[in-house]
Structures are given as structure tokens and as C-alpha cells.
Design a protein around this motif. Structure first.
Motif, PDB file in Angstrom:
ATOM      1  N   VAL A   1       2.871 -33.667  -7.030  1.00  0.00           N
ATOM      2  CA  VAL A   1       2.068 -34.404  -6.045  1.00  0.00           C
ATOM      3  C   VAL A   1       2.968 -34.995  -4.955  1.00  0.00           C
ATOM      4  N   ASP A   2       4.097 -35.551  -5.367  1.00  0.00           N
ATOM      5  CA  ASP A   2       5.011 -36.178  -4.405  1.00  0.00           C
ATOM      6  C   ASP A   2       5.612 -35.134  -3.463  1.00  0.00           C
ATOM      7  N   GLN A   3       6.017 -34.001  -4.014  1.00  0.00           N
ATOM      8  CA  GLN A   3       6.617 -32.968  -3.165  1.00  0.00           C
ATOM      9  C   GLN A   3       5.570 -32.385  -2.202  1.00  0.00           C
ATOM     10  N   GLN A   4       4.340 -32.206  -2.691  1.00  0.00           N
ATOM     11  CA  GLN A   4       3.271 -31.713  -1.806  1.00  0.00           C
ATOM     12  C   GLN A   4       3.007 -32.710  -0.675  1.00  0.00           C
ATOM     13  N   ARG A   5       3.042 -33.990  -1.010  1.00  0.00           N
ATOM     14  CA  ARG A   5       2.836 -35.026   0.010  1.00  0.00           C
ATOM     15  C   ARG A   5       3.944 -34.977   1.053  1.00  0.00           C
ATOM     16  N   LYS A   6       5.191 -34.852   0.598  1.00  0.00           N
ATOM     17  CA  LYS A   6       6.306 -34.824   1.539  1.00  0.00           C
ATOM     18  C   LYS A   6       6.223 -33.603   2.449  1.00  0.00           C
ATOM     19  N   LEU A   7       5.871 -32.478   1.849  1.00  0.00           N
ATOM     20  CA  LEU A   7       5.758 -31.268   2.669  1.00  0.00           C
ATOM     21  C   LEU A   7       4.674 -31.439   3.729  1.00  0.00           C
ATOM     22  N   ARG A   8       3.531 -31.967   3.312  1.00  0.00           N
ATOM     23  CA  ARG A   8       2.411 -32.142   4.246  1.00  0.00           C
ATOM     24  C   ARG A   8       2.808 -33.084   5.386  1.00  0.00           C
ATOM     25  N   LEU A   9       3.389 -34.222   5.029  1.00  0.00           N
ATOM     26  CA  LEU A   9       3.721 -35.223   6.044  1.00  0.00           C
ATOM     27  C   LEU A   9       4.915 -34.812   6.905  1.00  0.00           C
ATOM     28  N   SER A  10       5.726 -33.884   6.397  1.00  0.00           N
ATOM     29  CA  SER A  10       6.890 -33.438   7.179  1.00  0.00           C
ATOM     30  C   SER A  10       6.467 -32.601   8.382  1.00  0.00           C
ATOM     31  N   GLY A  11       5.283 -31.974   8.267  1.00  0.00           N
ATOM     32  CA  GLY A  11       4.834 -31.084   9.337  1.00  0.00           C
ATOM     33  C   GLY A  11       5.569 -29.758   9.356  1.00  0.00           C
ATOM     34  N   LEU A  12       6.391 -29.489   8.346  1.00  0.00           N
ATOM     35  CA  LEU A  12       7.195 -28.264   8.340  1.00  0.00           C
ATOM     36  C   LEU A  12       6.495 -27.099   7.641  1.00  0.00           C
ATOM     37  N   GLY A  13       5.370 -27.379   7.008  1.00  0.00           N
ATOM     38  CA  GLY A  13       4.708 -26.382   6.171  1.00  0.00           C
ATOM     39  C   GLY A  13       4.414 -25.067   6.868  1.00  0.00           C
ATOM     40  N   LYS A  14       4.114 -25.139   8.168  1.00  0.00           N
ATOM     41  CA  LYS A  14       3.702 -23.929   8.889  1.00  0.00           C
ATOM     42  C   LYS A  14       4.826 -22.897   8.985  1.00  0.00           C
ATOM     43  N   HIS A  15       6.059 -23.317   8.768  1.00  0.00           N
ATOM     44  CA  HIS A  15       7.192 -22.391   8.889  1.00  0.00           C
ATOM     45  C   HIS A  15       7.476 -21.620   7.607  1.00  0.00           C
ATOM     46  N   PHE A  16       6.872 -22.035   6.498  1.00  0.00           N
ATOM     47  CA  PHE A  16       7.210 -21.426   5.214  1.00  0.00           C
ATOM     48  C   PHE A  16       6.231 -20.317   4.842  1.00  0.00           C
ATOM     49  N   ALA A  17       6.797 -19.159   4.462  1.00  0.00           N
ATOM     50  CA  ALA A  17       5.971 -18.059   3.984  1.00  0.00           C
ATOM     51  C   ALA A  17       5.519 -18.315   2.548  1.00  0.00           C
ATOM     52  N   HIS A  18       6.255 -19.187   1.867  1.00  0.00           N
ATOM     53  CA  HIS A  18       5.975 -19.440   0.458  1.00  0.00           C
ATOM     54  C   HIS A  18       6.565 -20.798   0.100  1.00  0.00           C
ATOM     55  N   VAL A  19       5.903 -21.520  -0.807  1.00  0.00           N
ATOM     56  CA  VAL A  19       6.416 -22.817  -1.270  1.00  0.00           C
ATOM     57  C   VAL A  19       6.523 -22.775  -2.782  1.00  0.00           C
ATOM     58  N   GLU A  20       7.678 -23.144  -3.296  1.00  0.00           N
ATOM     59  CA  GLU A  20       7.906 -23.133  -4.733  1.00  0.00           C
ATOM     60  C   GLU A  20       8.364 -24.535  -5.144  1.00  0.00           C
ATOM     61  N   ILE A  21       7.514 -25.262  -5.873  1.00  0.00           N
ATOM     62  CA  ILE A  21       7.886 -26.585  -6.383  1.00  0.00           C
ATOM     63  C   ILE A  21       8.177 -26.414  -7.864  1.00  0.00           C
ATOM     64  N   VAL A  22       9.430 -26.635  -8.238  1.00  0.00           N
ATOM     65  CA  VAL A  22       9.868 -26.293  -9.594  1.00  0.00           C
ATOM     66  C   VAL A  22      10.296 -27.549 -10.351  1.00  0.00           C
ATOM     67  N   SER A  23      10.342 -27.438 -11.680  1.00  0.00           N
ATOM     68  CA  SER A  23      10.758 -28.589 -12.486  1.00  0.00           C
ATOM     69  C   SER A  23      12.256 -28.571 -12.744  1.00  0.00           C
ATOM     70  N   GLU A  24      12.907 -27.433 -12.529  1.00  0.00           N
ATOM     71  CA  GLU A  24      14.366 -27.364 -12.682  1.00  0.00           C
ATOM     72  C   GLU A  24      14.867 -26.238 -11.789  1.00  0.00           C
ATOM     73  N   LYS A  25      16.044 -26.436 -11.206  1.00  0.00           N
ATOM     74  CA  LYS A  25      16.638 -25.369 -10.387  1.00  0.00           C
ATOM     75  C   LYS A  25      17.810 -24.789 -11.158  1.00  0.00           C
ATOM     76  N   ASP A  26      17.504 -23.816 -12.005  1.00  0.00           N
ATOM     77  CA  ASP A  26      18.552 -23.162 -12.771  1.00  0.00           C
ATOM     78  C   ASP A  26      18.503 -21.664 -12.463  1.00  0.00           C
ATOM     79  N   PRO A  27      19.463 -20.888 -12.983  1.00  0.00           N
ATOM     80  CA  PRO A  27      19.458 -19.452 -12.654  1.00  0.00           C
ATOM     81  C   PRO A  27      18.128 -18.773 -12.974  1.00  0.00           C
ATOM     82  N   ALA A  28      17.510 -19.130 -14.112  1.00  0.00           N
ATOM     83  CA  ALA A  28      16.243 -18.484 -14.497  1.00  0.00           C
ATOM     84  C   ALA A  28      15.152 -18.755 -13.467  1.00  0.00           C
TER      85      ALA A  28
END
Ligand SMILES: [Mg+2]
Length: 232
Positions: free
Chosen positions: A129-156
Motif C-alpha cells: 500500500v505504501d509503495q503504491q501510494r508513493k508511486l501514485r503521488l510521485s507522478g512517475l507512473g506513466k513512464h513505467f511499462a511494468h511495476v513490480e513491488i516485491v517483499s525481497e530483492k534477491d537473485p530469485a
């Protein structure tokens, strides 16, 4: 860079918008509230340990930080922390959740330029919810072809993303401020990484020895340098 990079991943927190210094301020406020029972150093250490222990259940983000802070206050005060102080700690967390989103200098220009030449994806970690809010309020969403909100950034995580987006690792570059989340795991799967420093780094994102000499690692001082780097 050798070979064509087709897909560009960009981190959110402390790469596109301010984050860590807000957490640092919140931790400072927490330490003041709980100062009758422990020193800032004790509180900082206890909070880091508690957040880490809670992470499998709470994940990253403000809500986990807030609950962990309350638990530390209860522990270190041996149960004496008054309800009004607990409420004040909860208010510190809520203020973080409601804080205006501050897009960093050059972020809008760089992302817009990249989106004209590459497929650009936001790869960000934390509370949904927080990341979606930040993306929305940033106004940058229109530039992204895809959005991936993940719980961990590891190789997998990155491997799964590249399968989903049907992109070979050698055609993917990840851009971000964290060696641990945006650089190391990406190099590990055979993709490229560009480190963009932020003036403060969360202790959990620090790595012992960054892979400074890695052939697929680049570093820039600012996002403004990225479009030219990818063209070269
Ligand atoms: Mg980041």
C-alpha cells in the motif's frame, strides 16, 4: 556497456524519491520518546535487531518499523512505557505513512528519457500500500511499462521478474542506491547494475565489500548521467 540493454529496472526508495532520511528522523523521534528508559545507541541497536527478527512476519516497511518500535519501548521500559508514549510512537509511524512524496532531483527527467528508448520497470521493495501510494503521488507512473513491488530483492526475485518480462539477464540493467538490493543480486544472475548513491544508507542495505570492480557494474553520481550511460 557491451551488448544491447533492452530492459531497465529502477529502484524507488532513495533512488527516485526520498525515504531513508525520513526513517532516520522517525528513529530520532522514537529515541526521544523512549529516552527515559534507554540511550539512543541502545534503542537503535534494539530496534534494528527487532525489525530484523520481525521481518519474516512483517516484511519491510513502515508498519513493521512501527510495531517493532512499540515492542522495543515495552521491552526496554520493562512494561512501564505509558499508553500515551505508545500512542506517540504510533503517531510517528503514521506520519511516515502520510508524509508527502518528494521526488529526487533528476528523477523525472531521467526516467522520462529512459522510457523513450527502453522498456522501464519500477522494482521496489516494501509495503504494498505504501509503495503504491508513493508511486501514485510521485507522478512517475506513466513512464513505467511494468511495476513490480516485491517483499525481497534477491537473485530469485530478479530471475522471476526476467522470466515474466521475457528478457535474458544480459539485456537487463538495474539502477538503484542499494548495493545489497539493487546491485549484488543483479550481478549474481548475469545482468548489469548501475549504482546511484544516496547520501544516507539504511544499515540493513549495507554490504561488507561492494563489487566495485565487477565488469557488469557501473556507478554514476546522479540519475542525470544514466540515459547517456545506456546509450554508450
Ligand atoms: Mg532504494
Amino acid at each position: 556497456m557491451v551488448g544491447p540493454v533492452r530492459l531497465v529496472g529502477i529502484d524507488g526508495d532513495d533512488t527516485l524519491w526520498r525515504c531513508q532520511d525520513l526513517f532516520d528522523e522517525a528513529e530520532g523521534a522514537f529515541c526521544e520518546l523512549v529516552a527515559p528508559w534507554a540511550s539512543p545507541a541502545e534503542l537503535g541497536e534494539a530496534l534494528a535487531l527487532r525489525e530484523s527478527a520481525n521481518r519474516p512476519l512483517f516484511g519491510y516497511g513502515i508498519k513493521g518499523f512501527t510495531i517493532s518500535a512499540v515492542e522495543v519501548a515495552v521491552d526496554l521500559s520493562r512494561g512501564d512505557v505509558p499508553a500515551r508514549t505508545v500512542q506517540a510512537i504510533l503517531d510517528v509511524g503514521r506520519a511516515l505513512l502520510e508524509h508527502p512524496v518528494e521526488v529526487l532531483p533528476d528523477a523525472e527527467t531521467a526516467v522520462a528519457a529512459l522510457a523513450r528508448t527502453h522498456k522501464v520497470v519500477l522494482v521496489t521493495k516494501g509495503d504494498l500500500v505504501d509503495q503504491q501510494r508513493k508511486l501514485r503521488l510521485s507522478g512517475l507512473g506513466k513512464h513505467f511499462a511494468h511495476v513490480e513491488i516485491v517483499s525481497e530483492k534477491d537473485p530469485a526475485t530478479y530471475e522471476e521478474l526476467l522470466v515474466t518480462l521475457e528478457c535474458p539477464a544480459e539485456q537487463f540493467v538495474m539502477i538503484g542506491n542499494s548495493e545489497r538490493s539493487d546491485v549484488e543480486p543483479v550481478l549474481a544472475i548475469g545482468a548489469w547494475a548501475v549504482h546511484v548513491p544516496y547520501h544516507t544508507t539504511w544499515r540493513s542495505e549495507l554490504v561488507g565489500e561492494p563489487s566495485l570492480g565487477h565488469p557488469r557494474r557501473r556507478a554514476v553520481a546522479s540519475l542525470a548521467e544514466i540515459p547517456a550511460l545506456l546509450e554508450s
